[in-house]
Write an enzyme that holds these catalytic residues in place. Sequence first.
Site, PDB file in Angstrom:
ATOM      1  N   MET A  17       0.817  -1.203   0.000  1.00 44.60           N
ATOM      2  CA  MET A  17       0.000   0.000   0.000  1.00 44.60           C
ATOM      3  C   MET A  17       0.857   1.261   0.000  1.00 44.60           C
ATOM      4  SD  MET A  17      -3.063  -1.014  -0.312  1.00 44.60           S
ATOM      5  CE  MET A  17      -4.002   0.472  -0.007  1.00 44.60           C
ATOM      6  N   ASP A  53      10.741   4.068   5.300  1.00 45.23           N
ATOM      7  CA  ASP A  53      10.577   2.777   5.959  1.00 45.23           C
ATOM      8  C   ASP A  53      11.774   2.598   6.884  1.00 45.23           C
ATOM      9  OD1 ASP A  53       8.613   0.178   5.053  1.00 45.23           O
ATOM     10  OD2 ASP A  53      10.310  -0.279   6.362  1.00 45.23           O
ATOM     11  N   VAL A 107       1.512   1.761   7.571  1.00 47.31           N
ATOM     12  CA  VAL A 107       2.211   0.627   8.189  1.00 47.31           C
ATOM     13  C   VAL A 107       1.193  -0.469   8.501  1.00 47.31           C
ATOM     14  CG1 VAL A 107       4.005   2.137   9.093  1.00 47.31           C
ATOM     15  CG2 VAL A 107       2.030   1.606  10.531  1.00 47.31           C
ATOM     16  N   SER A 137      -7.965   0.409   7.060  1.00 47.83           N
ATOM     17  CA  SER A 137      -9.223  -0.069   6.480  1.00 47.83           C
ATOM     18  C   SER A 137     -10.263  -0.377   7.544  1.00 47.83           C
ATOM     19  CB  SER A 137      -8.967  -1.323   5.636  1.00 47.83           C
ATOM     20  OG  SER A 137      -8.352  -2.329   6.419  1.00 47.83           O
ATOM     21  N   HIS A 149      -8.239   6.173   3.441  1.00 50.17           N
ATOM     22  CA  HIS A 149      -8.286   4.746   3.122  1.00 50.17           C
ATOM     23  C   HIS A 149      -8.217   4.544   1.615  1.00 50.17           C
ATOM     24  CE1 HIS A 149     -10.800   0.794   3.010  1.00 50.17           C
ATOM     25  NE2 HIS A 149      -9.509   0.561   2.885  1.00 50.17           N
ATOM     26  N   ASN A 202      -6.826  -1.385  -2.824  1.00 45.04           N
ATOM     27  CA  ASN A 202      -5.757  -2.118  -3.488  1.00 45.04           C
ATOM     28  C   ASN A 202      -6.251  -2.761  -4.790  1.00 45.04           C
ATOM     29  OD1 ASN A 202      -3.106  -3.128  -3.618  1.00 45.04           O
ATOM     30  ND2 ASN A 202      -3.690  -5.045  -2.651  1.00 45.04           N
ATOM     31  N   ASN A 262     -16.160  -0.961   3.740  1.00 45.86           N
ATOM     32  CA  ASN A 262     -16.017  -2.257   4.405  1.00 45.86           C
ATOM     33  C   ASN A 262     -17.214  -2.572   5.299  1.00 45.86           C
ATOM     34  OD1 ASN A 262     -13.659  -3.212   3.262  1.00 45.86           O
ATOM     35  ND2 ASN A 262     -12.352  -2.163   4.743  1.00 45.86           N
ATOM     36  N   TYR A 269     -16.947   2.531  -7.034  1.00 43.66           N
ATOM     37  CA  TYR A 269     -15.517   2.781  -7.165  1.00 43.66           C
ATOM     38  C   TYR A 269     -14.679   1.932  -6.206  1.00 43.66           C
ATOM     39  CZ  TYR A 269     -16.156   6.894 -10.166  1.00 43.66           C
ATOM     40  OH  TYR A 269     -16.447   7.728 -11.204  1.00 43.66           O
TER      41      TYR A 269
END
Length: 725
Positions: free
Chosen positions: A329, A348, A405, A434, A455, A458, A505, A665
């Site tokens: 992501m 990172d 993360v 998410s 959010h 993917n 979700n 979408y």
Amino acid sequence: MIYQGNAITVVRGTGDASDAIATLTFDRKEASVNTLSSTVIAELEEAVSALGAEEGLKGLMIGSAKEAFIVGADITEFHGLFAQGEEAIRDMLRRVHTIFNAIEDLPFPTVTALNGLALGGGCELSLATDFRVMAESAKLGLPETRLGLLPGWGGCVRLPRLIGADNAVEWIAGGRENRAETALTMGAVDAVVTAEALEAAALDILARAEAGELDYRARREEKQEPLKLGPIEQMLAFESAKGYVAGKAGPHYPAPVAAVKVVQKGAGEGRDRAQAIETSAFIRQALGDVAFNLVGLFLNDQAVKKTAGQYARQARPVRQAAVLGAGTMGGGIAYQSASKDVPVLMKDIKAEAIEAGLKEARKLFAKQLERGKLTTAQLAERLTHLRPTLSYGDFGQVDLVVEAVAENLEVKHAVLTEVEDRVGEEAILASNTSTISITRLAENLTRPEHFCGMHFFNPVHRMPLVEVIRGEKTGDAAVAATVAYARAIGKTPIVVNDCPGFLVNRVLFPYFGGFGQLMAQGADFQRVDTVMERFGWPMGPAYLLDVVGMDIAMHAGEVMAEGFPERMGDEDDRRVIRAMVDHERLGQKSGKGFYAYEEDRKGKPQKVNDEAAIELVEGLAKEQREFSDEEIISRLMVPLCLETVRCLEDGIVGTPAEADMALIYGIGFPPFRGGALRYLEATGLEAFVSLADDLAEELGPLYAPTERLRAMARHGERFYPAPGA
């Protein structure tokens, strides 16, 4: 002055034109773009009548005073017009044909100067003139099939006679915008010049036509006569095209094939008869559900973009972004930002993670290069917008940070509090979560008003939606900046309020819950997938779970169960997913889930049947039942639609348009059905409530309608205004 209206003026001898040349200019005063609304059509009718009565004219140039030429008909009028029925639509089409034919029949040569987008009715108007000159940056196209319609103002008649039947079928059925170079090669336009030279080039063509160097009368005859194709040529041109177009469009989108048939049927006819064929076909499509829903989808998309624009106008521009985490992501977000020329730091804690993120970005840029979307120079420049780092050294200059993360509350708490100390006081923090509550994530922050959710879905580079989540303490400035950034990197942001699963979700997991109950009662998951794909979903629920990942689905399901225990707390709903996790069948990423996965020639995972998965699922069933297609659809769609209604009632999402667009979408809700709330209205609220009550009696609260929905059904209320209201 020959004619003066609110949107159209016609004058003699403007610019470099002689007094014998008339110039018709479109410039809708109350709008940012030109559209052919009913009022503009009325003006055009008057203007063309005035042109016909004017003496001494030797040519007409049609142009636009706006950046675009004409972007098409006024789509906001479609639902109201279609609701009036067949005769009203026929009258409108005949009226426009009469106007365009009158332009085509004027007693002097005509040219259109295409300075920008010329789409739909704008393209069809230009086809009515003898010549077309196009600016290098302009685009030309007939996108009506994307609305479930076909060109109805002569596009199916004139375009094949200009560029050939095969090219016209490709343009019309595909609905794409075509660049100037393509239009010139095809013969759709006569010249391509710089924007500065457009008017002079158009006037030059008129002068050459008047001098007899260009035969404009022969051009007209060609457009008005039957296509010069013999029976065998027609069969070869159209029969193969229909099969190809039907395969590309799929069974739920009839307009592209209908358009091919119109071109075929009108090929042997003259102008008037061919236009009558086009008119009848347009009416059939206009009165269908697909066109109604796709037009509604367009209007919803415009409403969502308008809302996002209002937020964005309140924000300071994001000149420097940053992403925490270079995983799938994080790397995807960093690529998306760089690809839209918004500089981004990708941080990172591991060098190998940074290298993996860069490798993914380079691969995506390389694909853009292969497809001709980027030049080598553009690729090199955009790569410079993505800077990897292992430290917070440059974070003091960052305007917005996206945390991406691991989906773990403690990890996110630690990272967010750490980065808050390293950025400026006005910097915005956003979490790409998410499921985790934005309000909870803000608990340890000293500036929670500068924090919100962002959010992404993917794969980031393909999925258009971004949910911008407002927590209890999120300030307006944070929302506005995050919306502005999402727009700047090419995404469609929808602002929602905080709750378990947010909007998408939260709505998706009742759908999975319905699937889990079907599995518990012995349904065949492969058949369920087939039924739902025929219904219009890009993939059925079992396949979708494989793509999402069983571990992710399990975690999200537990969050939903905790947040909404009455409706989503049943262990049976998640039993199959839990078993998949226990058997290390995590889906595509582990090579097996409900299906097994093998790489195709391009290295993409291809699903194949897996007997071990079938045995596993069958062994978990509490009973064995046969379900009809209608039962399968109801068992999955009813809880999804009900949760959408609840999100609207709970204020999680602001409008029906935003709710429906988020599902289209975000999870691929079938576009031709218009969204969950459009689907409800098509079913009929009273019938839907009755069906839900019957299912709730057997299956429990997941299927129980809300009291507000019951009241709407009783009183004949709607989520959207009635067409024509």
